[in-house]
Design a protein around this motif. Structure first.
Motif, PDB file in Angstrom:
ATOM      1  N   SER A 107       0.927  -1.053   0.146  1.00  0.00           N
ATOM      2  CA  SER A 107       0.007   0.124   0.022  1.00  0.00           C
ATOM      3  C   SER A 107       0.729   1.126   0.079  1.00  0.00           C
ATOM      4  CB  SER A 107      -0.883  -0.015   1.161  1.00  0.00           C
ATOM      5  OG  SER A 107      -0.168   0.018   2.530  1.00  0.00           O
ATOM      6  N   GLY A 108       0.217   2.377  -0.195  1.00  0.00           N
ATOM      7  CA  GLY A 108       1.080   3.585   0.014  1.00  0.00           C
ATOM      8  C   GLY A 108       1.518   4.272  -1.507  1.00  0.00           C
ATOM      9  N   LYS A 109       2.323   4.948  -1.742  1.00  0.00           N
ATOM     10  CA  LYS A 109       2.733   5.745  -2.794  1.00  0.00           C
ATOM     11  C   LYS A 109       2.967   5.054  -4.052  1.00  0.00           C
ATOM     12  CE  LYS A 109       5.423   9.864  -3.988  1.00  0.00           C
ATOM     13  NZ  LYS A 109       6.635  11.043  -3.489  1.00  0.00           N
ATOM     14  N   ILE A 110       2.301   5.784  -5.186  1.00  0.00           N
ATOM     15  CA  ILE A 110       2.627   5.077  -6.595  1.00  0.00           C
ATOM     16  C   ILE A 110       3.506   5.873  -7.392  1.00  0.00           C
ATOM     17  CG2 ILE A 110       1.361   4.252  -8.440  1.00  0.00           C
ATOM     18  CD1 ILE A 110      -1.135   3.830  -6.716  1.00  0.00           C
ATOM     19  N   GLU A 111       4.424   5.347  -8.144  1.00  0.00           N
ATOM     20  CA  GLU A 111       5.187   6.207  -8.966  1.00  0.00           C
ATOM     21  C   GLU A 111       4.242   6.849 -10.195  1.00  0.00           C
ATOM     22  OE1 GLU A 111       8.442   6.688  -8.779  1.00  0.00           O
ATOM     23  OE2 GLU A 111       8.228   5.448  -6.763  1.00  0.00           O
ATOM     24  N   GLU A 112       4.683   7.817 -10.448  1.00  0.00           N
ATOM     25  CA  GLU A 112       3.999   8.892 -11.478  1.00  0.00           C
ATOM     26  C   GLU A 112       3.860   8.075 -12.860  1.00  0.00           C
ATOM     27  OE1 GLU A 112       2.950  11.919 -11.231  1.00  0.00           O
ATOM     28  OE2 GLU A 112       3.980  12.327  -9.222  1.00  0.00           O
ATOM     29  N   SER A 113       4.619   7.250 -13.384  1.00  0.00           N
ATOM     30  CA  SER A 113       4.544   6.523 -14.437  1.00  0.00           C
ATOM     31  C   SER A 113       3.436   5.424 -14.301  1.00  0.00           C
ATOM     32  CB  SER A 113       5.918   5.667 -14.849  1.00  0.00           C
ATOM     33  OG  SER A 113       6.260   4.943 -13.869  1.00  0.00           O
ATOM     34  N   LEU A 114       3.133   4.873 -13.241  1.00  0.00           N
ATOM     35  CA  LEU A 114       2.357   3.618 -12.913  1.00  0.00           C
ATOM     36  C   LEU A 114       0.888   4.633 -12.744  1.00  0.00           C
ATOM     37  CD1 LEU A 114       3.776   1.381 -10.434  1.00  0.00           C
ATOM     38  CD2 LEU A 114       3.188   0.974 -12.809  1.00  0.00           C
ATOM     39  N   VAL A 115       0.789   5.683 -12.239  1.00  0.00           N
ATOM     40  CA  VAL A 115      -0.627   6.311 -12.031  1.00  0.00           C
ATOM     41  C   VAL A 115      -1.008   6.645 -13.413  1.00  0.00           C
ATOM     42  CG1 VAL A 115      -1.525   8.673 -11.414  1.00  0.00           C
ATOM     43  CG2 VAL A 115      -0.001   7.594  -9.694  1.00  0.00           C
ATOM     44  N   ALA A 116      -0.020   7.381 -14.320  1.00  0.00           N
ATOM     45  CA  ALA A 116      -0.474   7.489 -15.584  1.00  0.00           C
ATOM     46  C   ALA A 116      -1.029   6.314 -16.317  1.00  0.00           C
ATOM     47  CB  ALA A 116       0.707   8.106 -16.254  1.00  0.00           C
ATOM     48  N   GLU A 117      -0.140   5.132 -16.045  1.00  0.00           N
ATOM     49  CA  GLU A 117      -0.582   3.950 -16.969  1.00  0.00           C
ATOM     50  C   GLU A 117      -2.059   3.230 -16.407  1.00  0.00           C
ATOM     51  OE1 GLU A 117       1.310  -0.540 -17.589  1.00  0.00           O
ATOM     52  OE2 GLU A 117       2.249   0.756 -16.512  1.00  0.00           O
ATOM     53  N   PHE A 118      -2.290   3.305 -15.070  1.00  0.00           N
ATOM     54  CA  PHE A 118      -3.524   2.925 -14.486  1.00  0.00           C
ATOM     55  C   PHE A 118      -4.635   3.847 -15.068  1.00  0.00           C
ATOM     56  CE2 PHE A 118      -0.965   1.445 -10.583  1.00  0.00           C
ATOM     57  CZ  PHE A 118      -0.507   0.293 -11.579  1.00  0.00           C
ATOM     58  N   THR A 119      -4.240   5.043 -14.983  1.00  0.00           N
ATOM     59  CA  THR A 119      -5.384   6.281 -15.486  1.00  0.00           C
ATOM     60  C   THR A 119      -5.741   5.943 -16.722  1.00  0.00           C
ATOM     61  OG1 THR A 119      -4.522   7.865 -14.258  1.00  0.00           O
ATOM     62  CG2 THR A 119      -5.789   8.513 -15.773  1.00  0.00           C
ATOM     63  N   GLN A 120      -4.945   5.464 -17.802  1.00  0.00           N
ATOM     64  CA  GLN A 120      -4.948   5.124 -19.111  1.00  0.00           C
ATOM     65  C   GLN A 120      -5.892   3.967 -19.235  1.00  0.00           C
ATOM     66  OE1 GLN A 120      -4.766   7.263 -21.704  1.00  0.00           O
ATOM     67  NE2 GLN A 120      -5.901   5.705 -22.750  1.00  0.00           N
ATOM     68  N   LEU A 121      -5.613   2.940 -18.644  1.00  0.00           N
ATOM     69  CA  LEU A 121      -6.157   1.505 -18.624  1.00  0.00           C
ATOM     70  C   LEU A 121      -7.601   1.759 -18.324  1.00  0.00           C
ATOM     71  CD1 LEU A 121      -3.573  -0.746 -17.180  1.00  0.00           C
ATOM     72  CD2 LEU A 121      -4.464  -0.935 -19.429  1.00  0.00           C
ATOM     73  N   ILE A 122      -7.833   2.536 -17.019  1.00  0.00           N
ATOM     74  CA  ILE A 122      -9.091   2.669 -16.652  1.00  0.00           C
ATOM     75  C   ILE A 122     -10.234   3.338 -17.678  1.00  0.00           C
ATOM     76  CG2 ILE A 122     -10.819   3.639 -14.712  1.00  0.00           C
ATOM     77  CD1 ILE A 122      -8.357   3.036 -12.654  1.00  0.00           C
ATOM     78  N   LYS A 123      -9.575   4.545 -18.174  1.00  0.00           N
ATOM     79  CA  LYS A 123     -10.159   5.009 -18.975  1.00  0.00           C
ATOM     80  C   LYS A 123     -10.559   4.161 -20.453  1.00  0.00           C
ATOM     81  CE  LYS A 123      -8.995   9.554 -19.942  1.00  0.00           C
ATOM     82  NZ  LYS A 123      -8.098  10.561 -20.236  1.00  0.00           N
ATOM     83  N   SER A 124      -9.655   3.521 -20.860  1.00  0.00           N
ATOM     84  CA  SER A 124      -9.810   2.665 -22.002  1.00  0.00           C
ATOM     85  C   SER A 124     -10.743   1.546 -21.746  1.00  0.00           C
ATOM     86  CB  SER A 124      -8.420   2.300 -22.243  1.00  0.00           C
ATOM     87  OG  SER A 124      -7.635   2.962 -22.848  1.00  0.00           O
ATOM     88  N   HIS A 125     -10.745   1.013 -20.573  1.00  0.00           N
ATOM     89  CA  HIS A 125     -11.646  -0.354 -20.392  1.00  0.00           C
ATOM     90  C   HIS A 125     -12.785  -0.222 -19.400  1.00  0.00           C
ATOM     91  CE1 HIS A 125      -8.693  -2.217 -22.967  1.00  0.00           C
ATOM     92  NE2 HIS A 125      -7.541  -1.873 -22.024  1.00  0.00           N
ATOM     93  N   VAL A 126     -12.905   0.882 -18.733  1.00  0.00           N
ATOM     94  CA  VAL A 126     -14.067   1.067 -17.683  1.00  0.00           C
ATOM     95  C   VAL A 126     -14.812   2.198 -18.123  1.00  0.00           C
ATOM     96  CG1 VAL A 126     -14.646   1.099 -15.510  1.00  0.00           C
ATOM     97  CG2 VAL A 126     -12.532  -0.357 -16.160  1.00  0.00           C
ATOM     98  N   LEU A 127     -14.487   3.272 -18.414  1.00  0.00           N
ATOM     99  CA  LEU A 127     -14.780   4.444 -18.494  1.00  0.00           C
ATOM    100  C   LEU A 127     -15.410   4.732 -19.975  1.00  0.00           C
ATOM    101  CD1 LEU A 127     -12.789   6.612 -16.113  1.00  0.00           C
ATOM    102  CD2 LEU A 127     -14.687   5.338 -15.396  1.00  0.00           C
ATOM    103  N   SER A 128     -16.588   5.617 -20.143  1.00  0.00           N
ATOM    104  CA  SER A 128     -16.844   6.154 -21.515  1.00  0.00           C
ATOM    105  C   SER A 128     -16.101   7.191 -22.027  1.00  0.00           C
ATOM    106  CB  SER A 128     -18.249   6.757 -21.396  1.00  0.00           C
ATOM    107  OG  SER A 128     -18.052   8.055 -20.803  1.00  0.00           O
ATOM    108  N   GLU A 129     -16.033   7.353 -23.293  1.00  0.00           N
ATOM    109  CA  GLU A 129     -15.277   8.210 -23.900  1.00  0.00           C
ATOM    110  C   GLU A 129     -15.329   9.799 -23.520  1.00  0.00           C
ATOM    111  OE1 GLU A 129     -16.357   7.996 -28.167  1.00  0.00           O
ATOM    112  OE2 GLU A 129     -18.420   8.868 -28.000  1.00  0.00           O
ATOM    113  N   HIS A 130     -16.432   9.900 -22.844  1.00  0.00           N
ATOM    114  CA  HIS A 130     -16.610  11.258 -22.433  1.00  0.00           C
ATOM    115  C   HIS A 130     -16.098  11.625 -20.962  1.00  0.00           C
ATOM    116  CE1 HIS A 130     -19.903  11.545 -25.478  1.00  0.00           C
ATOM    117  NE2 HIS A 130     -20.374  10.321 -25.060  1.00  0.00           N
TER     118      HIS A 130
END
Length: 411
Positions: free
Chosen positions: A114-137
């Motif tokens: 648990s705890g702090k996440i590196e910037e590169s992983l935050v960006a990767e997880f953000t993109q994955l969630i947007k691509s596969h879970v969230l709408s295009e909007h």
């Protein structure tokens, strides 16, 4: 994240601030039409916003405690309204916001990260969630933190403050970084839940999730389809953050719904993890593991079941799992199958049967479901729960001394 007040003893009087809140919840619960319901709901949400901004939970908790004992339908309406107001702060004129939780079930004989996440992983997880879970909007802002249950906001007002902070960042399209230094320490368990937390900003009236978007043929994806894709694509990336852990990803959603679903799923996951762990750690086949299931009661109401694991004919408990009751499982309304009320009937046959079926499914053959009701007792030295053995004795869970387990925390 359970929808139940911590204390249900203060039901006789309401303060001048809590009384109008309770009255609105009752009026909403007793609405006779959509038009009336919409009117009372608007009034209730308008009253909740300044209470949450005032950063005091006293009025909210007292009202919930009162309604829990006097008008359960109104209690449920108020709890739902509070959660909705917390998760979706009213900050923008053209975009709606949602405080998002991404639950991850994990088990490991080492400490679950648990705890702090590196910037590169935050960006990767953000993109994955947007691509596969969230709408295009949807626009998503994730924090740089992997939260344990101990580190989630403890109160409604704390969660509302986090939602406002992240929500403004989402509207401004900027990143948010959490100060991890002052967060509580994470307790260590064999099996536990971790959360990614963020906020979605979506234009008003547009879908937020993939399962809300129409496909080219006019159909909708099911939540199961979205979850399967998210598990396939997200698991590999999250393994970088949680090496040495077996992971199961759950569907991201609003904070309270996601956390409740994670709490429910974590119980069965923990039982399966425990069976696999004991089989490997003690070099015994699952069929030789014995499970003792007991109901634990406080103030006359079942709060949780506890499962004590022992080996063959030994009375010693080598491991234990707590199965808390969540939300509607407390049984304030009669059970639709058995038509029993838990407050008058000292058992919950639906939950008990579910636990028995799960134990059998993982291969455990020796299952003792104890008739006795136990008090919520804990170890005086370390605070760990005490678990029942087949004879109905409450015991501390202790692995045999000859087991070789680096860094494992089992309770």
């Amino acid at each position: 994240m359970r929808r139940k007040p911590l204390n249900t003893t203060s039901r006789s009087k309401l303060t001048k601030y809590a009384k109008p809140l309770a009255n609105l919840a009752v009026l909403l619960a007793e609405s006779g039409s959509r038009l009336e319901r919409r009117y009372w709901k608007k009034r209730l949400f308008a009253m909740l916003a300044p209470i949450l901004e005032g950063r005091s939970d006293t009025t909210l908790n007292q009202t919930l405690e009162y309604l829990y004992g006097t008008h359960y339908k109104a209690y449920d309406e108020l709890a739902f309204a509070i959660e909705n107001t917390v998760e979706s702060p009213n900050l923008g004129e053209s975009e709606d916001l949602l405080l998002l939780a991404v639950p991850i079930l994990a088990w490991s004989t080492y400490n679950i990260p648990s705890g702090k996440i590196e910037e590169s992983l935050v960006a990767e997880f953000t993109q994955l969630i947007k691509s596969h879970v969230l709408s295009e909007h949807s626009h998503l802002v994730l924090t740089n933190m992997l939260f344990s249950p101990d580190q989630l906001p403890e109160s409604y007002t704390a969660a509302a403050e986090l939602a406002r902070q992240l929500g403004q960042a989402a509207l401004d399209r900027v990143l948010v970084r959490i100060d991890t230094e002052n967060l509580p320490e994470t307790q260590s368990f064999l099996s536990d839940v971790r959360y990614l937390i963020g906020v979605i900003a979506v234009p008003t009236g547009q879908p937020a999730f993939k399962w809300q978007e129409e496909q080219s043929n006019g159909s909708l994806l099911s939540k199961e389809d979205v979850l399967d894709k998210w598990r396939t694509m997200g698991s590999q990336a999250l393994q970088k953050l949680m090496p040495g852990c077996l992971l199961e990803l759950l569907l991201p959603n609003g904070l309270y719904n996601a956390c409740r679903e994670a709490e429910k799923e974590a119980r069965a996951y923990s039982v399966r993890a425990s069976a696999a762990f004991l089989e490997s750690a003690l070099d015994v086949p699952v069929k030789d593991i014995h499970a003792s299931v007991g109901a634990f009661v406080e103030r006359g109401e079942i709060e949780e079941y506890r499962i004590g694991f022992s080996i063959e004919d030994s009375p010693e408990i080598v491991h234990g799992v707590v199965w808390p009751l969540i939300g509607e499982e407390y049984g304030n309304e009669p059970d639709p199958v058995y038509e029993k009320d838990i407050q008058s009937e000292p058992d919950n046959p639906v939950i008990r049967s579910k636990i028995e079926a799960l134990l059998k499914d993982v291969g455990i053959r020796h299952i003792a479901v104890l008739e006795e009701r136990f008090p919520l007792e804990y170890c005086e030295d370390c605070g760990s729960p005490l678990y029942p053995n087949p004879e109905g004795e409450l015991m501390h869970a202790e692995l045999p001394e000859d087991s070789e387990l680096p860094g494992a925390h089992l309770h």
